[in-house]
Design a protein around this motif. Sequence first.
Motif, PDB file in Angstrom:
ATOM      1  N   GLY A 108     -18.171  11.264  36.962  1.00  8.87           N
ATOM      2  CA  GLY A 108     -17.807  10.012  37.559  1.00  8.87           C
ATOM      3  C   GLY A 108     -16.862  10.143  38.687  1.00  8.87           C
ATOM      4  O   GLY A 108     -16.817  10.854  39.729  1.00  8.87           O
ATOM      5  N   GLN A 119     -18.599   4.575  37.031  1.00  9.38           N
ATOM      6  CA  GLN A 119     -19.744   5.237  36.623  1.00  9.38           C
ATOM      7  C   GLN A 119     -20.284   6.771  36.922  1.00  9.38           C
ATOM      8  O   GLN A 119     -20.179   7.116  37.815  1.00  9.38           O
ATOM      9  CB  GLN A 119     -20.969   4.336  37.051  1.00  9.38           C
ATOM     10  N   SER A 121     -23.043   9.509  36.976  1.00  5.37           N
ATOM     11  CA  SER A 121     -24.421   9.602  37.681  1.00  5.37           C
ATOM     12  C   SER A 121     -25.024  10.949  37.346  1.00  5.37           C
ATOM     13  O   SER A 121     -24.194  11.715  37.230  1.00  5.37           O
ATOM     14  CB  SER A 121     -24.592   9.037  38.936  1.00  5.37           C
ATOM     15  N   ASP A 156     -29.306   2.521  34.329  1.00  6.95           N
ATOM     16  CA  ASP A 156     -28.682   3.705  34.314  1.00  6.95           C
ATOM     17  C   ASP A 156     -28.493   4.068  36.070  1.00  6.95           C
ATOM     18  O   ASP A 156     -27.202   4.570  36.227  1.00  6.95           O
ATOM     19  CB  ASP A 156     -29.421   4.828  34.102  1.00  6.95           C
TER      20      ASP A 156
END
Lengths: 544, 281, 272
Positions: B10, B2, B4, A516
Motif C-alpha cells: 500500500g 489501499q 493492490s 478490490d
Amino acid sequence: MLRITGGKVYDPANGINGEIRDLYVQDGRLAASGTGGRTIDATGMIIFPGGVDVHTHVAGGAMNFARAMTPEDHRRTKAFIRTKSRRSGLGGMAPTTFATGYLYAGMGFTTVNEAAVPVLSARHTHEELADIPIVDKSTLTLMANNEIMLNLLENGEYERAKNVMAWYLWAAKSYGVKAVNPGGVTAWKWGKDAKQLTDSIEGYSTLTPGHIITSLARMCDELQLPHPVHLHCNNLGAPGNISTTLATLEHLEGHRAHIAHSQYHAYGGDDWDTMRSNTAELAEYFNTHKNVTTDAGAVLFGDTVTITADGPWQHLLYKLTGRKWGNLDVENETGCGIVPYTYRRTNLVNAVQWAAGLELLLLIEDPWQVFLSTDHPNGGCFWRYPEIIELLMCADHRKECLKQLPDKIMSRIKLPEIDREYTLYDVATAMSAGPARALGLKNKGNLKVGCDADIVIYEEDDSVVQMFSHPRYVIKAGEVVIEDGDIRETPQGREYIVKPNHDPSTDEFIQPLFEDCYTMSFENYPVELERVEGADVRECGEGT
Amino acid sequence: MQKSKFLPKGRKDRTMVLVDIRETKSAKASDIFLQVKPGKDFELITILRALIKDQHISDAQIEETGMTRAVLDDLVHRMKSCKFGCMFFGMGLSMTRGKHMNSAALLTLAAEMNAYTKFVAMPMRGHGNVTGADVIMRWQTGYPFGITFNRGYPRYNPGEFSTVDVLVRGDTDAAFIIGADPGATMPKPAIDHLARIPTIVLDPHVTHTSKLARVHITTAPAGIAAPGTAYRMDEIPMPLKPALKSPYPTDEEVVRRIREAIETKPFWMPEDSEQMILAQV
Amino acid sequence: MSITLKLKEAPVVPLEAEVLSPSHLADLSHAEICELRLYHGKRQMRVDDFFNVEGERSDQVEIHGDLHRVRLLGRGMDRGHLTIHGSVGMHLGAHMKGGRIDVHGNAGDWIGAEMKNGFIHVHGNGGGQIGGGYRGSLRGMKNGTIIVDGTAGLEIGLRMRRGTIVVGGIVKDFCGLQMKGGTIVLQSGAEIRTGAWMNRGTIISLVPLQLMPTFQLSCYYNPTFLNVYSRYLKTLGINLPSNAQDGSWARYYGDCSVPGKGEILIWNPHAT
C-alpha cells in the motif's frame, strides 16, 4: 407510403444486380407494394441499401480527447450552421457529434459501428451516440486487456470468464466484443508492449496474447453473439508483422472472427527501410477460410488523426514523428493513444500502406469477406470513402495514382499488377450488404420486404467520387433525410444492443473482484438501459 | 491507502512528492516536499525537461528555483526508475503567472517521461461538474470552453471568448449564469459589468452574483434533488441519483422553459442562410 | 481614388468586420460596399449601419473612428493599403497574404496572426500573440513584417515560422514562445521567459533580458548578418546598433529543454 420508381437497384443480399425495380416503403420498412404518399422518380438513378460502416471511431472518451487536441483542424473544416431545427457542428478529422450524423447521412451511410468502448466509460459513449442524429449505431466493448478477464484466463477459469464477458456486454449495453492488441495494452500500463502471441504479458506469469485470442473467439461463438470477436491484432504497423497476423488467424482454431483494419497487419520486411506489402499472403488466407471477415483499414494521403487503444504503438508514432501525442489511461481495462498524422506520397512507408489497403480489397476475392473502411479516422476520414471507391472501380485512375509514388516502392507492392475493377454490385456488397451481414444486422444492407428502409439513391456520374459523395436522396427508416444535398430531417437513430444469457450468480462473483481494484461503487458501473437512446435489445446465447 | 495486487504494502510502496510554494498540511503526508520559489514553476519544470535529457543546467540556474542540484538529481532518478508515475496539478499551478503554459509544461514533461517509464498527468479540476461541462462542450462543439456561437457555428479563442475576458472588456450586453458564482471570484471590472447589464442567475443558493443580478431563479441542487450525470476528474461518468425531493425546478427544466419562450420569437439567423460553409472566419 | 469609412455608431458588443479589407472592397461599387455584412454580436448588419461610406472600387482604404471593438479588419487581404485612424480590436491583418496596413492608434491581440506575407505597422501599442499561431496551430506567421511602435503583450511571435516582428516598447512574458524561425527585434526588452521552448529563430534585444535557465551563453560577437539586416531595418525606420566599436552582442542558445537551436542576441555596449 413512399414509392421509388424506375431506379437501378443493387441489392446483393438478394442477388439483385442493377435491375430496374420499384421499391415501396411503409412504416419505416420495405413493403411489397402500395399506393399514395410520395413518389420519387428514380429513373436513370442507382439505388443501394444504406451504407454500413463496420469499423469507425465516432464517440466516447478517446474521440473526445482527439477533439480537444485538434482545434486547428476544427477551424479549417466545414461548419454546419444552426437552424431552428438543426444543431451546429464541425466536420474534419474529429467531427463533433451532430456533424458526424450529418456527414455520414450525407454520404448515404445509415448505420455505424463504434468499434472501441471501455466498459468504464460506456455511459459517456452512449451519451455521445444520443447526440449523433439520423444513423443507427452499435458499439463494441473492449475486452482483451481487462484485468478481471485476464486474471480469470490466467487461472484457467474459462467458464467464469465467459460469463463475465456476457455480464460486461450487458453492463456496457454493447453489441459485441472488441479485442485490441491483446495483452499489449495491459503491458503498456508498465510502459511495455506484447507483440508476439507467445510473449509474456507484464504483470502476468503464464498468460499470453495467443491464449487470450483463442479464448475470446471461442466465447463469442459459444455466447452466439451476432458479431464474432472483432480483433485488432498484436504488432500493428510493424514491418514483418504478417507473421503475427497469420499466427493470430491460426489461434482462432476455426472460430469466427472479424480482423480489423487488416492493411496495418499485412507487412513484410525487417525494418522501415525494407518494409513491404505482404497482402497476397493474407488475402490467400481469407480466400481459403470462410470463417473470417475483415475491413480494409485503407490509407488515404493527407491529414488525419490516429486514435487507437493501442497505446504503445501511438507512443512509438509520437517518438518517430514528433507530432502532438495524447495518451489516456483507463483503469483496469484499457487506454488510448492519439497522434495527429499526415500520410504523404513521398514517404515510402505511407506509399506502401496506401497500396496495401487497396490490394486487400482487390485480392480478397469474395466481397462478402472484405469491407470498405479506413478505420476512421486512422487511415483517413470517413467522408473520403468515395475516393477509395473510385480507386477500386477505375484501374486507370489507380495506375495514374501509382505513377505519383516513389519508384523505389514498386518492387514492394502488388498493386501495379492488379487489373481487377469493382463493379457497382461489388461496391454495394463491400459498403453495405457485407458489413451488415458480418455484424449480424439482418434488417440492414438488405432491400427485401420487411427490412429497414435505409436506402441511398445516387445520380449516375462519370466521376465516381462525385456520385458517391453527393447522393440525390438518402432515406433512413423510410424518411427522406437528405434531398438534393440538403438535410431535410434529423430523426433519432436506434442503438443495437445484445443481452447474452449468462449465469445469474455472475453479479455476486464479480462484485468483490471489482471492488478490490476499481475506484467507483459497483452499482454505478453498469449503464442503465434508460440512458441508451433508441435501444433495440436482442437476446442471444443458450436458451434463447 | 489501499493495498493492490502490484503494490502489496500500500502506502509504503508509493512515494509522494509534494511541490508547493509554502509548506501546507499535505507536506506531512508526503515523502518529499519541494518548496519551489513563487513564480518559478515554469522554470523548474523546464529544467526537469532538460535534466531528463541529460542537458547541462548550471547550479546557479537550478538554485534560482529554490532547488539544489542534489535534490533535482534525486528526483529525476526516482522518476526514471519508478514503475508508474502520476503528476496531479491544481490551480496553484494553472492560475499563477504563466497560466496555461504552466499546465502545458507539466503535461509535456509527463509525455517526455514515457521514453523512460510509464507516466501520466492529470489536472485537479474545480468543484462542481467542470469536467462534465468540458466533456459535453467538446463533443457538441469540438472545443472545451471559450466558445462563441454568434456566426451560427462554434468558434474558439480563449482570451477573446472566455468569460472573464468578455466581462472585463464589457463585450456582452446580457449574462446568463448557471451554477457558478463569478460575482465572488472575478476581477472588479467583470463584476461591475455584470451589475450593469441584465444578469440572470440559476442556482440553488442566493450567491454573490445573484445579489447583483436582475433575476435569480432558485433551482434544485444537482445530485441531491436533481438527476443527471457528473463527470469525475478523470472523465469517468457517474450517474447522479437524487436522494431528496425539492420544491424548486431543476436547472434543466428552467432552461427548457426559457428556450420554449425564445422559440416563439423569430429565429435569429435569416431565412436564406446556408446550411453549411467551407470557409470559417 | 480611395475608399473612406467613418464610424458613426459605436458598437455595443464586438463588431466583426472581416469584409473591410482592400482585397474585398477593390472591385465593389459604393452601394455594394454599403450592403456588405458585418456581425454585431450575432446580428447581421450592413456596413452603412455603422459607417459613413465614401468612394468605391479601390484598394486604398481608410477607416476613421474609435474601432477598439472592431475585429478582423484586413483579415486575409492580399493587396492594397488599409490605413486606420484610431485604435482597432483583435485579429488585425490575420491570415494576410500581401498589401500593407497602418494603424495610427493601438491594436488588440493577434495582430497578423498566421499571416503569409504583407506589412503591418501599428503606430501605438499592440496586444499579445503578434504574428502568432491560433491555439493548437503548429505554426504562426509564415512570412511578412509587423512593426509595433509601442508596448506589446504576451506570447509575441508564438510559433512563428518566418518573417520579422519589431516592437519598440517593452513586451510581456513568453516572447518567441516555441518559435520555429524568423526574427523578433525588441527595442525595449521584455518581461520574463523570453524564448521559452524555442526551436529556431533569432530574438534580438537592445536591452538585457531575463532568460530561461535552459539557455546558455555561447559567445560575444558582431555577426556579419546583422550588418546586412540592420541596413534593411533602417529602411523601415528602425535602428540597430551594429558598429563593433560601440559594443558586441551576447549570444545565448536554447531552449535546451526542447532541445532547440534558437538564439537570443542581447546588445552589450562597451564601457565608455
